[in-house]
Design a protein around this motif. Structure first.
Motif, short mmCIF file in Angstrom:
data_model
loop_
_atom_site.label_atom_id
_atom_site.label_comp_id
_atom_site.label_asym_id
_atom_site.label_seq_id
_atom_site.Cartn_x
_atom_site.Cartn_y
_atom_site.Cartn_z
N ARG A 7 0.53 -1.38 0.02
CA ARG A 7 -0.03 -0.18 0.00
C ARG A 7 0.99 1.41 -0.15
O ARG A 7 0.76 2.22 -0.35
N ASP A 57 -6.09 7.94 -2.93
CA ASP A 57 -6.72 7.07 -1.62
C ASP A 57 -7.57 6.13 -2.71
O ASP A 57 -7.66 5.12 -2.60
N ASP A 58 -8.17 6.88 -3.69
CA ASP A 58 -8.85 6.65 -4.76
C ASP A 58 -8.81 5.08 -5.42
O ASP A 58 -9.47 4.50 -5.56
N GLN A 92 -7.92 2.16 -3.57
CA GLN A 92 -9.31 1.17 -3.43
C GLN A 92 -9.51 0.78 -4.45
O GLN A 92 -9.83 -0.80 -4.77
N TRP A 133 -7.19 -2.01 -4.97
CA TRP A 133 -7.23 -3.30 -3.96
C TRP A 133 -8.70 -3.78 -4.61
O TRP A 133 -9.04 -4.98 -4.72
#
Length: 302
Positions: free
Chosen positions: A15, A33-34, A37, A40
């Motif tokens: 990460r 961050d988007d 995510q 993931w």
């Protein structure tokens, strides 16, 4: 350990690197961050049993996500990319100086994210992945769907543009630069458009990060010119600044005269200038608190 737990653990190990790649690609904490995510989510939906290098696979995924996000920015003003994917590589493109490349990579931190914003998405991805994260051109070429030679040229072009964005020369005169900054801020506060034009190079470039844009929009008078990520030309830039900078003051940023909005003792926005003689050739507006925190800002009050 179950397979999904193992996968989640491996993702968490990667990460920090994934977020670092996304942040330098996008210049925004929220968007980074988007992107992480989304990476993931894609990992959790993919059969990775044949993936030999999960870290490399994840870097590819987050890079593609960030590239798509860059391309979707409708408010972005970009220079056309005349590359065609097959341009010849010059000797300079094929063999950059390793020492100079390393110095440049170290210098590109949060303070230069506004400079990266002036690059086309493909240029930015090639530069960020290769120069900052040592990803081979062969792997970057797959992400961009270009040949390795064309990808190398993209990174080289980005490198040349960044090298030309304004580190002060050894012969720069800080005293004269401070006078230019003082004059510029005074002309801005008092709405003296012609004085601003006299201080700006005809080809001046204004770059702003997203926080600076949002802050300007929130405090903008009705009918005032809108601040965008990239703006060129003295009249356009003078129009943005005329009548503004009411509470800005002259400071030193990493030893170079600059402007800042400092309510109290903490800078909330910076105006970094590039000079050529007594004229301003570039202005970088930095509003991101993380970027400002990376800089040495010296107040000149009293």
């Amino acid at each position: 350990m179950r397979d999904d737990d193992w996968l989640a653990q491996r993702f968490e190990e990667n990460r920090p690197r994934l977020r670092a790649v996304a942040y330098r690609m996008l210049g925004s904490d929220t968007e980074a961050d988007d992107a992480v995510q989304e990476s993931w989510l894609r990992l959790s939906r993919t059969d990775t049993s044949d993936v030999q290098n999960l870290a490399g696979w994840l870097t590819t995924v987050v890079s593609r996500v960030a590239l798509d996000m860059l391309r979707s920015r409708t408010s972005r003003r970009e220079d056309p990319l005349d590359d065609g994917g097959s341009a010849a590589v010059t000797a300079d493109d094929a063999a950059p100086d390793p020492e100079g490349e390393a110095i440049l990579a170290d210098a590109v931190g949060p303070a230069l994210l506004v400079v990266l914003d002036s690059l086309a998405p493909a240029e930015r991805l090639a530069f960020v992945l290769h120069d900052l994260f040592a990803v081979p051109f062969d792997e970057i070429a797959v992400i961009l769907d270009r040949s390795p030679a064309a990808t190398r040229q993209l990174a080289s072009r980005a490198r040349r543009r960044i090298q030309g964005t304004g580190r002060p020369s050894s012969g720069a005169d800080p005293a004269r630069q401070r006078l230019v900054v003082d004059a510029f801020l005074a002309a801005s506060r008092n709405g003296r458009f012609e004085d601003l034009l006299a201080l700006l190079d005809p080809g001046v470039v204004l770059r702003a990060d997203q926080v600076a844009i949002d802050n300007a929009a929130a405090g903008c008078d009705k009918g005032a010119p809108e601040l965008v990520r990239l703006l060129r030309g003295s009249e356009a830039v003078a129009g943005v600044f005329s009548g503004r900078a009411q509470h800005a003051e002259t400071v030193l940023v990493d030893g170079v005269p600059a402007g800042a909005w400092v309510p109290g003792e903490t800078p909330r926005a910076l105006f970094r200038f590039t000079f050529e003689g007594d004229r301003i050739t570039a202005i970088d507006m930095v509003g991101d608190p993380a970027a400002i925190a990376e800089l040495e800002v010296t107040l000149l009050r009293g």
